[in-house]
Design an enzyme around this catalytic site. Structure first.
Site, PDB file in Angstrom:
ATOM      1  N   HIS A  99      16.464  61.153  27.935  1.00  0.00           N
ATOM      2  CA  HIS A  99      16.293  59.769  28.389  1.00  0.00           C
ATOM      3  C   HIS A  99      14.874  59.455  28.859  1.00  0.00           C
ATOM      4  O   HIS A  99      14.667  58.498  29.601  1.00  0.00           O
ATOM      5  CB  HIS A  99      17.312  59.465  29.512  1.00  0.00           C
ATOM      6  CG  HIS A  99      18.739  59.459  29.019  1.00  0.00           C
ATOM      7  ND1 HIS A  99      19.824  59.573  29.847  1.00  0.00           N
ATOM      8  CD2 HIS A  99      19.239  59.349  27.757  1.00  0.00           C
ATOM      9  CE1 HIS A  99      20.944  59.533  29.122  1.00  0.00           C
ATOM     10  NE2 HIS A  99      20.617  59.413  27.851  1.00  0.00           N
ATOM     11  N   ARG A 104      11.304  54.917  41.696  1.00  0.00           N
ATOM     12  CA  ARG A 104      11.891  56.182  41.194  1.00  0.00           C
ATOM     13  C   ARG A 104      10.799  57.253  41.077  1.00  0.00           C
ATOM     14  O   ARG A 104      10.987  58.407  41.407  1.00  0.00           O
ATOM     15  CB  ARG A 104      12.533  55.993  39.807  1.00  0.00           C
ATOM     16  CG  ARG A 104      13.523  54.842  39.629  1.00  0.00           C
ATOM     17  CD  ARG A 104      14.898  55.189  40.164  1.00  0.00           C
ATOM     18  NE  ARG A 104      14.967  55.263  41.604  1.00  0.00           N
ATOM     19  CZ  ARG A 104      14.943  54.212  42.427  1.00  0.00           C
ATOM     20  NH1 ARG A 104      14.839  52.989  41.968  1.00  0.00           N
ATOM     21  NH2 ARG A 104      15.020  54.380  43.739  1.00  0.00           N
ATOM     22  N   GLN A 127      19.299  64.854  30.947  1.00  0.00           N
ATOM     23  CA  GLN A 127      19.326  63.384  30.933  1.00  0.00           C
ATOM     24  C   GLN A 127      18.377  62.855  31.998  1.00  0.00           C
ATOM     25  O   GLN A 127      18.155  61.655  32.090  1.00  0.00           O
ATOM     26  CB  GLN A 127      20.746  62.887  31.234  1.00  0.00           C
ATOM     27  CG  GLN A 127      21.765  63.304  30.198  1.00  0.00           C
ATOM     28  CD  GLN A 127      23.197  63.058  30.688  1.00  0.00           C
ATOM     29  OE1 GLN A 127      23.722  61.969  30.574  1.00  0.00           O
ATOM     30  NE2 GLN A 127      23.812  64.075  31.247  1.00  0.00           N
ATOM     31  N   ASN A 128      17.842  63.753  32.810  1.00  0.00           N
ATOM     32  CA  ASN A 128      17.016  63.323  33.941  1.00  0.00           C
ATOM     33  C   ASN A 128      15.596  62.979  33.499  1.00  0.00           C
ATOM     34  O   ASN A 128      15.031  63.629  32.628  1.00  0.00           O
ATOM     35  CB  ASN A 128      16.984  64.405  35.014  1.00  0.00           C
ATOM     36  CG  ASN A 128      18.368  64.666  35.581  1.00  0.00           C
ATOM     37  OD1 ASN A 128      19.276  63.852  35.381  1.00  0.00           O
ATOM     38  ND2 ASN A 128      18.540  65.784  36.266  1.00  0.00           N
ATOM     39  N   SER A 174      28.284  62.964  35.140  1.00  0.00           N
ATOM     40  CA  SER A 174      29.631  62.384  35.124  1.00  0.00           C
ATOM     41  C   SER A 174      30.147  62.232  33.692  1.00  0.00           C
ATOM     42  O   SER A 174      31.303  61.873  33.507  1.00  0.00           O
ATOM     43  CB  SER A 174      29.619  61.023  35.829  1.00  0.00           C
ATOM     44  OG  SER A 174      28.792  60.125  35.120  1.00  0.00           O
TER      45      SER A 174
HETATM   46  N1  APR Z   1      25.355  69.163  42.398  1.00  0.00           N
HETATM   47  C1  APR Z   1      25.915  68.939  41.182  1.00  0.00           C
HETATM   48  N2  APR Z   1      26.438  67.777  40.810  1.00  0.00           N
HETATM   49  C2  APR Z   1      26.418  66.770  41.711  1.00  0.00           C
HETATM   50  C3  APR Z   1      25.850  66.904  42.982  1.00  0.00           C
HETATM   51  C4  APR Z   1      25.301  68.167  43.327  1.00  0.00           C
HETATM   52  N3  APR Z   1      24.739  68.405  44.527  1.00  0.00           N
HETATM   53  N4  APR Z   1      25.968  65.716  43.620  1.00  0.00           N
HETATM   54  C5  APR Z   1      26.588  64.880  42.776  1.00  0.00           C
HETATM   55  N5  APR Z   1      26.858  65.494  41.613  1.00  0.00           N
HETATM   56  C6  APR Z   1      27.530  64.995  40.412  1.00  0.00           C
HETATM   57  C7  APR Z   1      28.494  63.863  40.613  1.00  0.00           C
HETATM   58  O1  APR Z   1      29.773  64.361  41.035  1.00  0.00           O
HETATM   59  C8  APR Z   1      28.538  63.227  39.222  1.00  0.00           C
HETATM   60  O2  APR Z   1      29.548  63.811  38.410  1.00  0.00           O
HETATM   61  O3  APR Z   1      26.548  64.502  39.537  1.00  0.00           O
HETATM   62  C9  APR Z   1      27.150  63.564  38.655  1.00  0.00           C
HETATM   63  C10 APR Z   1      26.213  62.400  38.530  1.00  0.00           C
HETATM   64  O4  APR Z   1      26.710  61.479  37.607  1.00  0.00           O
HETATM   65  P1  APR Z   1      25.891  60.145  37.275  1.00  0.00           P
HETATM   66  O5  APR Z   1      25.400  59.522  38.531  1.00  0.00           O
HETATM   67  O6  APR Z   1      26.753  59.307  36.398  1.00  0.00           O
HETATM   68  O7  APR Z   1      24.590  60.690  36.494  1.00  0.00           O
HETATM   69  P2  APR Z   1      24.431  61.096  34.966  1.00  0.00           P
HETATM   70  O8  APR Z   1      25.717  61.591  34.407  1.00  0.00           O
HETATM   71  O9  APR Z   1      23.240  61.959  34.873  1.00  0.00           O
HETATM   72  O10 APR Z   1      24.089  59.700  34.304  1.00  0.00           O
HETATM   73  C11 APR Z   1      23.810  59.638  32.924  1.00  0.00           C
HETATM   74  O11 APR Z   1      23.260  57.313  33.078  1.00  0.00           O
HETATM   75  O12 APR Z   1      22.275  55.649  34.332  1.00  0.00           O
HETATM   76  C12 APR Z   1      22.120  56.474  33.235  1.00  0.00           C
HETATM   77  O13 APR Z   1      20.171  57.082  32.123  1.00  0.00           O
HETATM   78  C13 APR Z   1      20.898  57.345  33.293  1.00  0.00           C
HETATM   79  O14 APR Z   1      20.610  59.626  32.564  1.00  0.00           O
HETATM   80  C14 APR Z   1      21.451  58.741  33.286  1.00  0.00           C
HETATM   81  C15 APR Z   1      22.804  58.569  32.620  1.00  0.00           C
END
Ligand code: APR
Length: 235
Positions: A109, A61, A91-92, A179
């Site tokens: 996080h 990562r 959260q990133n 999400s």
């Molecule tokens: N621009 C904006 N949003 C996007 C794009 C883009 N180009 N591509 C994808 N997405 C959206 C997806 O549709 C989805 O709703 O980004 C979101 C990503 O969701 P997740 O993968 O669930 O990521 P996140 O919500 O940040 O996860 C939360 O989960 O695994 C843990 O600790 C980790 O911080 C993370 C937490």
């Protein structure tokens, strides 16, 4: 709504924020959790069972983050500081908001480029990692092996109260690329009860579960942020 430097904008970002920089999200198709098992790489139990596997996962990562660049949406968020006081809550674990020039960033996080002790006393001492690789020979001054400064599933989120307070004070909230499936982080949007403008930018915004007070911008981060900048420029 307040104006100029009095206006407080909170940006709450998730993995989709960095998707256009080439960093995988977690839950999209071909996202990280489709290719790795959370229990094997992102929990305290995983570290006890196989610290080398966990370290290798986060080394990959970190390498990805070091090779990535901030995208147009990160840059647009940094430019919002010309209009308002901007607080980013992310959260990133990447540092792309920092590299784009945002000045106030709270990492809920953790941060992939930092390490901390894996010992039993969760000391608040963080050590910058040189390059992409952490190895079993990298030890903390307390003698324990260094682990990534990342909040794993099952661990507390120490920055939560501070994030809630920032959201409570926000005049406007931009949620972007998350999400909203992971708690407690996802619950934070409900603290923004004083915000008069709330929106969510995500290509799947229409499918996401947010209160009706949110405007849904069904677009990638860069396109959605450009819409916000265009709107501010025409105020
Ligand atoms: N621009 C904006 N949003 C996007 C794009 C883009 N180009 N591509 C994808 N997405 C959206 C997806 O549709 C989805 O709703 O980004 C979101 C990503 O969701 P997740 O993968 O669930 O990521 P996140 O919500 O940040 O996860 C939360 O989960 O695994 C843990 O600790 C980790 O911080 C993370 C937490």
């Amino acid at each position: 709504m307040a104006t100029g430097t009095e206006l407080k904008i909170c940006v709450f970002s998730g993995a989709g924020m960095s998707a256009e920089s080439g960093i995988s999200t977690f839950r999209d198709s071909n996202g990280l959790w489709e290719n790795y098992c959370i229990e094997e790489v992102a929990t305290p139990q995983a570290w006890v069972k196989d610290p080398d596997l966990v370290t290798a996962f986060y080394n990959a990562r970190r390498k990805n983050v070091l090779e990535a660049e901030p995208n147009a949406a990160h840059m647009a968020i940094a430019s919002l500081e010309s209009w308002a006081k901007v607080q980013v809550i992310t959260q990133n674990i990447d540092d792309l908001h920092e590299r784009a020039g945002s000045s106030e960033i709270l990492h809920l996080h953790g941060q992939i480029r930092m390490a901390k002790s894996s010992g039993p006393h969760q000391e608040k001492a963080y050590y910058p990692i040189k390059g992409w690789e952490l190895t079993e020979e990298d030890l903390c001054p307390d003698g324990y092996r260094l682990r990534p400064h990342v909040v794993w599933f099952g661990e507390a989120v120490p920055a939560y109260e501070e994030a809630a307070s920032i959201l409570h004070q926000a005049d406007a909230l931009i949620v972007i690329g998350t999400s909203l499936q992971v708690y407690p982080a996802a619950g934070l949007i409900h603290y923004a009860e004083n915000a008069q403008m709330k929106c969510i930018i995500d290509p799947k915004a229409n499918e996401l579960d947010v209160p009706t007070s949110f405007k849904k911008i069904n677009a990638p981060a860069s396109e959605g942020m450009q819409q916000i900048i265009d709107w501010l420029e025409n105020l």
